[in-house]
Design a protein around this motif. Structure first.
Motif: not given
Length: 1046
Positions: A941, A979, A982, A986, A990, A994, A1024
């Motif tokens: 995480d 992904l 998270l 995310a 990220l 990303l 995503l």
């Protein structure tokens, strides 16, 4: 009747335009004039007067107005060539004749104008300009005028002369139609048959022009067909009293029959089917009163004729679709796929009707086999419509037809329906002969479209149809193993046919007889080699559109033997896990429990057989061939035993506590356990695991006899099968506690619970964890009984843990529901444990029985997580206990000792170790390091932030530059795990990388040659996409805020 020639009246055709003819039709069809006093006349009188007035007005215009001379000339020329009487004392027929003449004038004029029309070349500077219309094109207003004229011709020239039961009566249509029937004079010349013949033939002549033909047949096909049926097929009454002119000649009847078949062949076939069904009519209804609205039943000759004509429509190319559309569209649903199509698709009665029609062999067919050979391919095509609403109707009809044909003609249905349906699966069976031309490596044996269509059609027929008839069930048995292999392949990636395969397998396993279902599961697991499976040369491959295709395998080189062996072992493990997933859904029906018991029996048989095979002759007395055969049998036996053990481990891991659904299954489980214990004693191969399982099973019987379940007399009849086995255990088992408990259980079962010893009650209470304080201070003998059943309790507690190990016990929640209520792990409240309980669990942590020790370790771990005060006081001692058990040889104890999340503490060394492993020269080490890195990142995480850029750079480099496909797959899979782990976090964790990850995934999708890596990348993009959708468009929550005012 000959059509007017083009040469006659050419000058009149040149001068007469469409407008003048349509103006004459308007004049002829205009409503009554002001001179008619409708208050003093009946409706019939008003109608007759209007018709006379309009005829007179038309004649006046033709005679007086010079602008109408050309039309008069053309009409007269056509009238001179007419072969029917134009004038009559009956005004309705005179009106009909004049209307027909004007329509013939319109047709000839339109033909002349179209013949002289030559469209100019289109202007390239204005390509968007519409092309010039043909001069014979009718405007919307003109079409309405022609439709009104045709309506009058049909109403006055056809409908009044139809026999009762032929067509729809005028009185059932409109109020005007009911009045027409009263004004027609049937006694006047010409005869009714001649009038009907003339009207039908002239209308067919007019319909030779395409535009006018569409106007005629779209609304009046039924009436014209009814008239031709009556003219050509109605039985004649031979009477010599009538004049010769009033009787149709045989030539006219033959022309009517030919005309009927011509128009039925030319028009839109569903329309023809619908009109024939209307003509055929329904069941008999009363028709006694003249003014009743109930339609008379069609005469027998007409019903037979319509049935014959409908059969001919069915036997034509695409005839099945025409019949289906005709019935569905004629049932009030409008065009197939229209607004009411969904309601029609839900009407099973219509589907049953169509199915019965299609399944019945018509008399025109030479034999049922010829009929099925022609019709069945069309029925299969009904499954493949793209329009959703149309597809729903046609698929329901096709499914019902499939089931009906299978029940009425099972052999023909199997040959012409089921075999083509399942052909793609039969094509890749190990029993199939693959042509040499198709054995080239890489050859596509079954395309993606063929396999997808096959699976979808099987789902529609079997699962949606849900008819477990023998012919349907038996047809699916040979390809079940291939279906299961396909299901296993879909579990490895993303595929839209995965759910279809799963539903098909679950359906067939539920509908099969239990013995056949277990045999099929045995084949899925690889225990039964006689079950047809995928051909050794065939393999499944991911296809371009997200589906799957079947291809010929590539030849295996010597360097790839290790990889092939690894793939084989991985495939077998995957199949066992997929089998466990399937059986998870089969618990309620009892199939999972029965198969589990079957595996236990198989394990016992394998152990006994292996013991017999080990007793071999000395090597000196055997030939080399015998020795080789013996070694082969020995290896196969060991493989079988290992496979059974592996399957048992998967089942124990995947199945829930509801695996046993009835007492019979529990008794079978106990019986198998007792048999295995006796077999082990006979082979002198007693083990700790078997001793624990025996304790569990006998404790389970004690629970049932102790009152956890309300037993009936029939239940005791099932329990009595344990008596011989309990007697054998009581005589041969070395443990005296087990011996005594076996004797007591025999007594309780034999007396149907009337006499139960104290040992049985103590064993039941111990198993259910119900011992009270007095029970703990009982005599040593009772305590020994408690010890014997504490092992069973530990097995039950393992099942209650959320983190199930691979070696777990079994219980039935339906039979012993009290177990879950007394588990110390799940229901122990914080601060409620005592010092005595803690000491007891600490002692159990050193127990030689493996399940008891593991359960104690898990209990201690749970108490520490719950911050129990008594446990925290002894945390140093507890740490020592866990560290000592880390060195235990049994993985069950080892895993119980290391339970706990240590990622946060050791993240730095783990990440650097895995990143260094990615640079290892061995591709297997690189892939393994990436896999571990993905699992680690999935759990970090927000702790991932410190090494985020380092990990991202590593993944991008590997995915783009590594030469090994397995390593690139692993790199992309890390992103999927990242992904997925998270999820909605995310966008925060990220946010700096990303965009880089997104570009990497797009790069893989577009440029990566490996299909599996592409699928992983597509899966990551879908994750995503879902994350960003939820971030940009969060779900709306309907909340009401309540504020308490001061």
């Amino acid at each position: 009747m000959a059509a007017p020639g083009r040469a006659a009246g050419s000058r009149a055709l040149e001068m007469c335009g469409l407008g003048r003819i349509l103006e004459a039709l308007k004049l002829l069809l205009s409503p009554g004039g002001s001179g008619l006093s409708s208050l003093q006349m009946t409706k019939c009188d008003v109608l007759l007067a209007t018709l006379k007035s309009n005829l007179s007005a038309l004649e006046d215009e033709l005679l007086k107005d010079p602008h109408w001379n050309e039309l008069k000339l053309l009409r007269d020329e056509i009238a001179n060539k007419a072969e029917w009487p134009l004038n009559s004392v009956d005004v309705t027929w005179s009106f009909t004749s004049q209307t027909l003449l004007l329509l013939l004038c319109l047709k000839e004029t339109m033909i002349y104008l179209a013949a002289d029309f030559s469209p100019g070349k289109p202007n390239p500077r204005t390509p968007e300009a519409a092309p010039a219309l043909s001069p014979d094109t009718l405007s919307v207003a003109q079409q309405k005028t022609v439709q009104s004229a045709l309506q009058f011709v049909v109403t006055l020239g056809i409908c009044p002369y139809l026999m009762p039961g032929v067509g729809v009566p005028l009185r059932c249509r409109t109020e005007f139609g009911a009045g027409v029937q009263d004004v027609v004079r049937l006694d006047a010349a010409p005869d009714a048959a001649q009038r009907l013949y003339t009207s039908c033939r002239v209308l067919l002549n007019i319909a030779q022009h395409a535009s006018l033909g569409s106007l005629i047949f779209c609304r009046h096909l039924g009436d014209i067909a009814a008239g031709l049926c009556q003219l050509g097929f109605c039985p004649t009454k031979r009477k010599s009293l009538k004049p010769e002119g009033e009787v149709l000649t045989e030539e006219e009847r033959a022309l009517s029959r030919e005309a009927l078949r011509d128009i039925l062949d030319q028009v839109y076939q569903p329309l023809a089917v619908r009109e024939l069904l209307i003509l055929q009519g329904g069941p008999a209804q009363s028709c006694t009163e003249a003014k009743t609205q109930v339609r008379c039943r069609a005469p027998a000759w007409l019903r037979r004729l319509c049935g014959q004509l409908l059969s001919e429509r069915l036997m034509r190319p695409s005839g099945v679709q025409a019949v289906v559309r005709g019935i569905l569209e004629g049932a009030g649903a409008g065009p197939a796929g229209g607004s009411d199509a969904e309601a029609t698709a839900a009407d099973w009665k219509k589907c049953d009707l169509i199915a019965k029609i299609l399944a019945s062999c018509p008399q025109q067919s030479l034999s049922p086999e010829d009929y099925y050979r022609d019709i069945c391919p069309q029925i299969l095509d009904l499954f493949h419509f793209q329009d959703k609403l149309t597809a729903r109707q046609f698929q329901r009809v096709a499914t019902t037809t499939f089931i009906t044909m299978s029940s009425e003609h099972p052999q023909l249905a199997a040959k012409y329906l089921l075999q083509p349906l399942l052909a793609p699966l039969h094509q890749c069976l190990n029993t199939a002969e693959i042509p040499e031309s198709d054995m080239v490596p890489g050859t596509i044996l079954v395309t993606e479209e063929e396999l997808t269509r096959c699976i979808e059609d099987v789902f529609k027929v079997y699962v949606v149809g849900n008819d477990p008839s023998p012919v349907l069930v038996d047809s699916l048995l040979p390809v079940l193993r291939v279906l299961f292999s396909l299901y296993c392949f879909t579990k490895q990636s993303v595929s839209h046919i995965r759910s279809l395969c799963q539903e098909i397998l679950l359906w067939i396993l539920e509908k099969l007889e239990r013995k056949k279902a277990i045999a099929s599961l045995e084949g899925f697991a690889g225990l039964n080699k006689s079950v047809s499976s995928l051909h050794s040369l065939c393999q499944f491959r991911a296809a371009a559109q997200g589906g799957i295709m079947i291809t010929i395998k590539e030849a295996i080189c010597d360097e790839d033997e290790d990889e092939a062996l690894y793939q084989k072992v991985s495939s077998e493990q995957c199949q066992l896990e997929c089998l466990g997933d399937l059986l998870f859904y089969c618990q309620e029906c009892g199939l999972a429990g029965d198969f589990f018991i079957f595996c236990l029996k198989d394990l016992t048989h394998v152990a006994v057989e292996n013991k017999a095979k080990l007793e071999m002759k000395p090597f000196s007395s055997q030939s080399l061939l015998e020795l080789e055969q013996h070694q082969t049998l020995l290896v196969e036996g060991r493989e079988q035993k290992l496979l059974v053990l592996q399957l048992m481990a998967v089942l124990c891991e995947r199945m829930s506590e509801q695996i046993f659904t009835n007492i019979t299954q529990v008794v079978d489980f106990v019986a198998v356990t007792l048999q295995r214990a006796c077999a082990s004693l006979a082979c002198q191969a007693e083990s700790t695991v078997e001793s624990q399982t025996l304790s569990l099973s006998m404790g389970l019987v004690a629970v049932m006899l102790g009152g956890a379940v309300q037993l009936k007399s029939s239940d005791f009849a099932v329990l009595k099968q344990l008596l011989p086995l309990l007697e054998m255990v009581s005589r041969t088992y070395p443990d005296p506690v087990i011996q005594e408990l076996a004797v007591d259980l025999r007594i309780t079962i034999s007396t149907h619970g009337a006499f139960s010893t104290e040992a049985v009650s103590v064993a039941a209470q111990s198993t259910l964890n119900k011992k009270d304080a007095e029970g703990k201070t009982e005599a040593c003998q009772q305590a020994s009984h408690g010890r014997s059943t504490d092992e069973s309790r530990s097995h039950f507690e393992q099942h209650q843990s959320h983190e199930k190990p691979k070696q777990t016990g079994l219980k039935s929640a339906a039979l012993v529901p009290q177990v879950s209520q007394h588990s110390p792990i799940t229901n122990q409240k914080s601060g409620s444990i005592t010092t005595e309980q803690l000491q007891e669990v600490l002692l159990s942590a050193y127990d030689p029985q493996i399940p008891t020790r593991a359960a104690a370790l898990r209990t201690l771990s749970h108490w520490i997580e719950q911050r129990e005060a008594k446990a925290l006081e002894l945390q140093e001692k507890l740490l020592t206990v866990f560290l000592e058990n880390l060195d235990h040889e049994d993985t069950f104890v080892y895993l119980s000792a290391i339970q706990g999340d240590m990622v946060s503490k050791y993240q730095e060394p783990l990440i650097h170790t895995f990143l260094r492993g990615v640079r290892d020269p061995d591709c297997a080490h690189r892939a393994s390091s990436l896999s571990n890195l993905g699992e680690l990142c999935q759990r970090l995480d927000f702790l991932l932030g410190s090494v985020l850029h380092e990990v991202t750079a590593c993944l991008i480099a590997v995915a783009k530059t590594d030469h090994e496909v397995q390593v690139r797959r692993a790199a992309v899979h890390v992103i999927v795990l990242l992904l997925r782990g998270l999820s909605q976090k995310a966008t925060e964790v990220l946010r700096d990388v990303l965009k880089d990850l997104y570009h990497l995934l797009k790069h893989v999708v577009h440029l990566e040659p490996d299909d599996v890596a592409k699928l992983h990348a597509q899966l990551a993009l879908e994750e995503l996409d879902e994350i960003m959708r939820n971030f940009l468009f969060p779900p709306q929550k309907l909340e009401k805020k309540i504020v308490v005012l001061p």
